[in-house]
Design a protein around this motif. Structure first.
Motif, PDB file in Angstrom:
ATOM      1  N   PRO A   1      42.248 -16.234 -85.766  1.00 30.43           N
ATOM      2  CA  PRO A   1      40.873 -16.248 -85.254  1.00 30.43           C
ATOM      3  C   PRO A   1      39.974 -17.148 -86.116  1.00 30.43           C
ATOM      4  O   PRO A   1      40.180 -17.291 -87.320  1.00 30.43           O
ATOM      5  N   GLY A   2      38.986 -17.742 -85.471  1.00 32.69           N
ATOM      6  CA  GLY A   2      37.978 -18.508 -86.189  1.00 32.69           C
ATOM      7  C   GLY A   2      38.245 -19.988 -86.310  1.00 32.69           C
ATOM      8  O   GLY A   2      37.360 -20.747 -86.709  1.00 32.69           O
ATOM      9  N   GLY A   3      39.458 -20.432 -85.969  1.00 33.52           N
ATOM     10  CA  GLY A   3      39.771 -21.852 -86.028  1.00 33.52           C
ATOM     11  C   GLY A   3      39.294 -22.597 -84.802  1.00 33.52           C
ATOM     12  O   GLY A   3      38.703 -22.021 -83.879  1.00 33.52           O
ATOM     13  N   GLN A   4      39.590 -23.897 -84.777  1.00 34.97           N
ATOM     14  CA  GLN A   4      39.089 -24.737 -83.691  1.00 34.97           C
ATOM     15  C   GLN A   4      39.632 -24.321 -82.324  1.00 34.97           C
ATOM     16  O   GLN A   4      38.908 -24.319 -81.325  1.00 34.97           O
ATOM     17  N   SER A   5      40.909 -23.964 -82.260  1.00 32.35           N
ATOM     18  CA  SER A   5      41.484 -23.547 -80.983  1.00 32.35           C
ATOM     19  C   SER A   5      40.803 -22.290 -80.464  1.00 32.35           C
ATOM     20  O   SER A   5      40.550 -22.151 -79.262  1.00 32.35           O
ATOM     21  N   ASP A   6      40.498 -21.384 -81.378  1.00 34.04           N
ATOM     22  CA  ASP A   6      39.817 -20.145 -81.005  1.00 34.04           C
ATOM     23  C   ASP A   6      38.390 -20.429 -80.535  1.00 34.04           C
ATOM     24  O   ASP A   6      37.929 -19.881 -79.526  1.00 34.04           O
TER      25      ASP A   6
ATOM     26  N   ALA B   1      41.349 -30.740-103.043  1.00 34.03           N
ATOM     27  CA  ALA B   1      40.825 -31.479-101.882  1.00 34.03           C
ATOM     28  C   ALA B   1      41.308 -30.795-100.613  1.00 34.03           C
ATOM     29  O   ALA B   1      42.100 -29.841-100.661  1.00 34.03           O
ATOM     30  N   VAL B   2      40.837 -31.286 -99.480  1.00 33.79           N
ATOM     31  CA  VAL B   2      41.237 -30.702 -98.204  1.00 33.79           C
ATOM     32  C   VAL B   2      41.302 -31.779 -97.127  1.00 33.79           C
ATOM     33  O   VAL B   2      40.476 -32.699 -97.096  1.00 33.79           O
ATOM     34  N   PHE B   3      42.336 -31.698 -96.291  1.00 34.01           N
ATOM     35  CA  PHE B   3      42.337 -32.427 -95.032  1.00 34.01           C
ATOM     36  C   PHE B   3      41.754 -31.467 -94.008  1.00 34.01           C
ATOM     37  O   PHE B   3      42.361 -30.432 -93.708  1.00 34.01           O
ATOM     38  N   ALA B   4      40.574 -31.787 -93.494  1.00 39.51           N
ATOM     39  CA  ALA B   4      39.843 -30.843 -92.641  1.00 39.51           C
ATOM     40  C   ALA B   4      39.500 -31.463 -91.303  1.00 39.51           C
ATOM     41  O   ALA B   4      39.342 -32.687 -91.176  1.00 39.51           O
ATOM     42  N   ASN B   5      39.362 -30.610 -90.307  1.00 44.22           N
ATOM     43  CA  ASN B   5      38.956 -31.050 -88.979  1.00 44.22           C
ATOM     44  C   ASN B   5      37.489 -31.458 -88.967  1.00 44.22           C
ATOM     45  O   ASN B   5      36.681 -30.940 -89.735  1.00 44.22           O
ATOM     46  N   SER B   6      37.161 -32.354 -88.058  1.00 38.88           N
ATOM     47  CA  SER B   6      35.823 -32.945 -88.035  1.00 38.88           C
ATOM     48  C   SER B   6      34.715 -31.911 -87.886  1.00 38.88           C
ATOM     49  O   SER B   6      33.642 -32.060 -88.484  1.00 38.88           O
ATOM     50  N   ASN B   7      34.949 -30.852 -87.116  1.00 41.24           N
ATOM     51  CA  ASN B   7      33.865 -29.875 -86.956  1.00 41.24           C
ATOM     52  C   ASN B   7      33.630 -29.090 -88.249  1.00 41.24           C
ATOM     53  O   ASN B   7      32.493 -28.734 -88.573  1.00 41.24           O
ATOM     54  N   ASP B   8      34.699 -28.833 -89.030  1.00 42.88           N
ATOM     55  CA  ASP B   8      34.517 -28.194 -90.334  1.00 42.88           C
ATOM     56  C   ASP B   8      33.816 -29.136 -91.306  1.00 42.88           C
ATOM     57  O   ASP B   8      33.011 -28.705 -92.141  1.00 42.88           O
TER      58      ASP B   8
ATOM     59  N   GLU C   1      39.301 -43.674 -85.079  1.00 44.85           N
ATOM     60  CA  GLU C   1      39.611 -45.092 -84.888  1.00 44.85           C
ATOM     61  C   GLU C   1      38.401 -45.967 -85.175  1.00 44.85           C
ATOM     62  O   GLU C   1      38.545 -47.153 -85.506  1.00 44.85           O
ATOM     63  N   GLU C   2      37.213 -45.409 -85.033  1.00 39.28           N
ATOM     64  CA  GLU C   2      35.977 -46.128 -85.335  1.00 39.28           C
ATOM     65  C   GLU C   2      34.970 -45.121 -85.885  1.00 39.28           C
ATOM     66  O   GLU C   2      35.270 -43.930 -85.978  1.00 39.28           O
ATOM     67  N   THR C   3      33.796 -45.584 -86.256  1.00 34.09           N
ATOM     68  CA  THR C   3      32.789 -44.699 -86.837  1.00 34.09           C
ATOM     69  C   THR C   3      32.618 -43.449 -85.983  1.00 34.09           C
ATOM     70  O   THR C   3      32.408 -43.531 -84.771  1.00 34.09           O
ATOM     71  N   PHE C   4      32.737 -42.278 -86.629  1.00 33.14           N
ATOM     72  CA  PHE C   4      32.648 -41.008 -85.907  1.00 33.14           C
ATOM     73  C   PHE C   4      31.184 -40.628 -85.748  1.00 33.14           C
ATOM     74  O   PHE C   4      30.434 -40.551 -86.723  1.00 33.14           O
ATOM     75  N   GLU C   5      30.795 -40.391 -84.491  1.00 30.90           N
ATOM     76  CA  GLU C   5      29.386 -40.208 -84.135  1.00 30.90           C
ATOM     77  C   GLU C   5      28.705 -39.113 -84.944  1.00 30.90           C
ATOM     78  O   GLU C   5      27.555 -39.269 -85.381  1.00 30.90           O
ATOM     79  N   ALA C   6      29.391 -38.013 -85.187  1.00 32.37           N
ATOM     80  CA  ALA C   6      28.760 -36.888 -85.880  1.00 32.37           C
ATOM     81  C   ALA C   6      28.657 -37.097 -87.385  1.00 32.37           C
ATOM     82  O   ALA C   6      27.896 -36.409 -88.059  1.00 32.37           O
ATOM     83  N   LEU C   7      29.428 -38.072 -87.914  1.00 32.40           N
ATOM     84  CA  LEU C   7      29.409 -38.365 -89.358  1.00 32.40           C
ATOM     85  C   LEU C   7      29.355 -39.883 -89.551  1.00 32.40           C
ATOM     86  O   LEU C   7      30.294 -40.494 -90.081  1.00 32.40           O
TER      87      LEU C   7
ATOM     88  N   GLU D   1      28.828 -29.965 -82.431  1.00 32.14           N
ATOM     89  CA  GLU D   1      29.637 -29.205 -83.382  1.00 32.14           C
ATOM     90  C   GLU D   1      30.616 -30.087 -84.152  1.00 32.14           C
ATOM     91  O   GLU D   1      31.271 -29.617 -85.081  1.00 32.14           O
ATOM     92  N   GLY D   2      30.744 -31.350 -83.747  1.00 30.80           N
ATOM     93  CA  GLY D   2      31.641 -32.249 -84.466  1.00 30.80           C
ATOM     94  C   GLY D   2      32.989 -32.451 -83.802  1.00 30.80           C
ATOM     95  O   GLY D   2      33.934 -32.896 -84.446  1.00 30.80           O
ATOM     96  N   PHE D   3      33.084 -32.138 -82.517  1.00 35.09           N
ATOM     97  CA  PHE D   3      34.309 -32.374 -81.759  1.00 35.09           C
ATOM     98  C   PHE D   3      34.168 -33.640 -80.912  1.00 35.09           C
ATOM     99  O   PHE D   3      33.059 -34.138 -80.698  1.00 35.09           O
ATOM    100  N   GLU D   4      35.285 -34.108 -80.394  1.00 27.00           N
ATOM    101  CA  GLU D   4      35.300 -35.232 -79.458  1.00 27.00           C
ATOM    102  C   GLU D   4      35.711 -34.713 -78.079  1.00 27.00           C
ATOM    103  O   GLU D   4      36.853 -34.295 -77.898  1.00 27.00           O
ATOM    104  N   PRO D   5      34.817 -34.680 -77.097  1.00 25.13           N
ATOM    105  CA  PRO D   5      35.185 -34.187 -75.768  1.00 25.13           C
ATOM    106  C   PRO D   5      36.214 -35.095 -75.097  1.00 25.13           C
ATOM    107  O   PRO D   5      36.106 -36.318 -75.131  1.00 25.13           O
TER     108      PRO D   5
END
Length: 321
Positions: free
Chosen positions: A43-48, A203-210, A226-232, A287-291
């Motif tokens: 629970p609490g992850g991106q899939s959830d 360090a951490v490899f983390a998902n964009s929304n985190d 692949e290119e500049t991420f809109e949320a960051l 939230e930092g996801f890509e639709p």
């Protein structure tokens, strides 16, 4: 596959059973009971998060209850092993993550399932993966990180799952820069980010929304878009910092093998309606996801193409022969 019967009294009864008329089963009156939506992580992850967003809309569009459950373990493999053994009647569906469903069977003798057993319905979300260190770290850039990783003391990097998108990013960075680091897998993204924030890894490899959620608590060195991420927009891509790779997780939904095509089509149309909803897309972006909104056929082509690419990558990394 549709069965053909001679029209006799017995055959007519058989047809009623197969089509579900009066029995609560079959494609013609699907769904006829609660749909279990299994998340192969905790629970609490991106899939959830995404399943919870979809839940009320799924219930409205399918006109039935949707029960979200969790089957975590082995980077999702426990959940996908359960998926391929379930009844193919559309009442059990599962979250599906790429590259996990490709890499696990490719690199492990017995992942519990094969990639071609995962019966895709749709992909609805992308999540670039970034590398981050604590906000108070002396490491400010990727060059600093590489220098620190080469300084002698082995660095630890948290990530979600084994032979997952995070693990692949770790292997690619280690290979490109010839770094000796330790990967610390967790059962899901939520646990992985908490391990890092708790000071248990360097360090951490983390998902964009985190990364978006916790950006004040970390210094994000690069992201796998692949290119500049809109949320960051201030965060460089790995390609821009000199590491020629991308890293992302695609999320979707799948059903067991041999599920009726009419049922799959119903689910595909439903999930794509939700994925194309402007309010859903806006929430994802904030939230930092890509639709994304990829149907069954496009999703299968995507999996096939990535399978070829990952096979070559895994050979280069020495993970398969």
């Amino acid at each position: 596959m549709k069965r053909h019967f001679q029209f006799t009294a017995i055959a007519a009864t058989a047809i009623l059973v197969v089509t579900g008329c009066g029995t609560g089963g079959g494609a013609s009156n699907y769904p006829s009971e609660t749909v279990t939506y299994s998340i192969p992580f905790g629970p609490g992850g991106q899939s959830d998060v995404e399943a919870r967003r979809q839940e009320p809309m799924l219930e409205e569009k399918l006109d039935t209850d949707v029960n979200i459950t969790y089957k975590e373990g082995a980077g999702g493999a426990v959940g996908w092993t359960e998926l391929v053994g379930e009844q193919p009647d559309g009442h059990f569906i599962s979250g599906m993550n790429i590259p996990h469903i490709i890499l696990q069977p490719m690199t492990q003798d017995d992942a519990g399932y094969e990639t071609d057993q995962i019966n895709p319905v749709a992909i609805f979300q992308g999540t670039p993966i970034g590398l981050a260190v604590p906000a108070d770290s002396d490491i400010e850039t990727m060059d600093d990180f590489i220098e620190e990783a080469n300084s002698g003391e082995q660095m630890t990097i948290s990530g979600s799952g084994t032979y997952s998108g995070h693990h692949l990013a770790f292997m690619q960075l280690s290979n490109i820069e010839d770094l000796d680091m330790e990967y610390v897998p967790s059962t899901g993204a939520a646990e992985s980010i908490q391990n890092f924030l708790g000071g248990n890894t360097d360090a951490v490899f983390a998902n964009s929304n985190d990364l978006v959620t916790y950006k004040e608590d970390m210094n994000i060195l690069a992201i796998g878009a692949e290119e500049t991420f809109e949320a960051l927009p201030e965060v460089p891509t790995f390609q821009e910092t000199g590491q020629d790779f991308t890293a992302s997780i695609d999320r979707g939904v799948a059903v067991p093998p041999d599920t009726d095509e009419e049922i799959i089509q119903t689910l595909e149309e439903t999930f794509l309606e939700i994925a194309n909803d402007e309010s859903v897309q806006e929430e994802m972006i904030n939230e930092g996801f890509e639709p994304l909104a990829m149907g069954r056929e496009e999703t299968q082509e995507h999996i096939d193409q990535l399978s070829e690419e990952y096979e070559e990558t895994m050979r280069e990394l020495g993970e398969i022969e």
